[in-house]
Design a protein around this motif. Sequence first.
Motif, mmCIF file in Angstrom:
data_model
loop_
_atom_site.group_PDB
_atom_site.id
_atom_site.type_symbol
_atom_site.label_atom_id
_atom_site.label_comp_id
_atom_site.label_asym_id
_atom_site.label_seq_id
_atom_site.Cartn_x
_atom_site.Cartn_y
_atom_site.Cartn_z
ATOM 1 N N UNK A 32 65.213 55.483 84.069
ATOM 2 C CA UNK A 32 65.532 54.947 85.389
ATOM 3 C C UNK A 32 65.464 56.024 86.478
ATOM 4 N N UNK A 33 64.498 56.943 86.301
ATOM 5 C CA UNK A 33 64.282 58.005 87.283
ATOM 6 C C UNK A 33 62.788 58.141 87.528
ATOM 7 N N UNK A 34 62.402 58.186 88.794
ATOM 8 C CA UNK A 34 61.020 58.449 89.180
ATOM 9 C C UNK A 34 60.959 59.902 89.626
ATOM 10 N N UNK A 43 52.252 66.546 97.174
ATOM 11 C CA UNK A 43 52.700 65.683 96.083
ATOM 12 C C UNK A 43 51.517 65.453 95.147
ATOM 13 N N UNK A 44 51.677 65.855 93.879
ATOM 14 C CA UNK A 44 50.570 65.778 92.932
ATOM 15 C C UNK A 44 50.651 64.593 91.993
ATOM 16 N N UNK A 45 51.842 64.278 91.512
ATOM 17 C CA UNK A 45 51.966 63.161 90.594
ATOM 18 C C UNK A 45 53.364 62.578 90.636
ATOM 19 N N UNK A 46 53.428 61.331 90.223
ATOM 20 C CA UNK A 46 54.705 60.664 89.989
ATOM 21 C C UNK A 46 54.765 60.406 88.491
ATOM 22 N N UNK A 47 55.952 60.450 87.926
ATOM 23 C CA UNK A 47 56.100 60.212 86.494
ATOM 24 C C UNK A 47 57.420 59.503 86.236
ATOM 25 N N UNK A 79 65.444 55.136 98.397
ATOM 26 C CA UNK A 79 64.595 54.549 97.366
ATOM 27 C C UNK A 79 63.133 54.893 97.628
ATOM 28 N N UNK A 80 62.305 54.594 96.635
ATOM 29 C CA UNK A 80 60.888 54.931 96.683
ATOM 30 C C UNK A 80 60.054 53.718 96.301
#
Length: 106
Positions: A32-34, A43-47, A79-80
């Motif tokens: 439950x964490x981005x 910003x290179x990536x989201x995971x 939030x995102x």
Amino acid sequence: MRGAYRRIHNWIVPPYATLLVEDTLPKQLKRRTLYIVEEDGFQEQAAMICPCGCHSVLHMNLLPDERPCWRVTRHDDGTTTLHPSVWRKKDCGSHFWFRNGRVVWC
């Protein structure tokens, strides 16, 4: 009924947290964490861990010169949102939107 369930669920379950990290992801990701990985101000990536429960780590490219590419929007409430949707075409096959820190299944 689905709409009523969704409203109750969103009221009870808090949205995902968003963590900005420098250079690399932590070895152990929290549920439950981005995570947003930044390097040299970009910003290179989201995971995140797949929300279906399969425990796979999902990586979404944020660099516009590479494909596929997602965009991240940070909101005033912390939030995102990711755009477009996330769709695993192999393994678990999860397909969802990530809006305002919440998973909306397709």
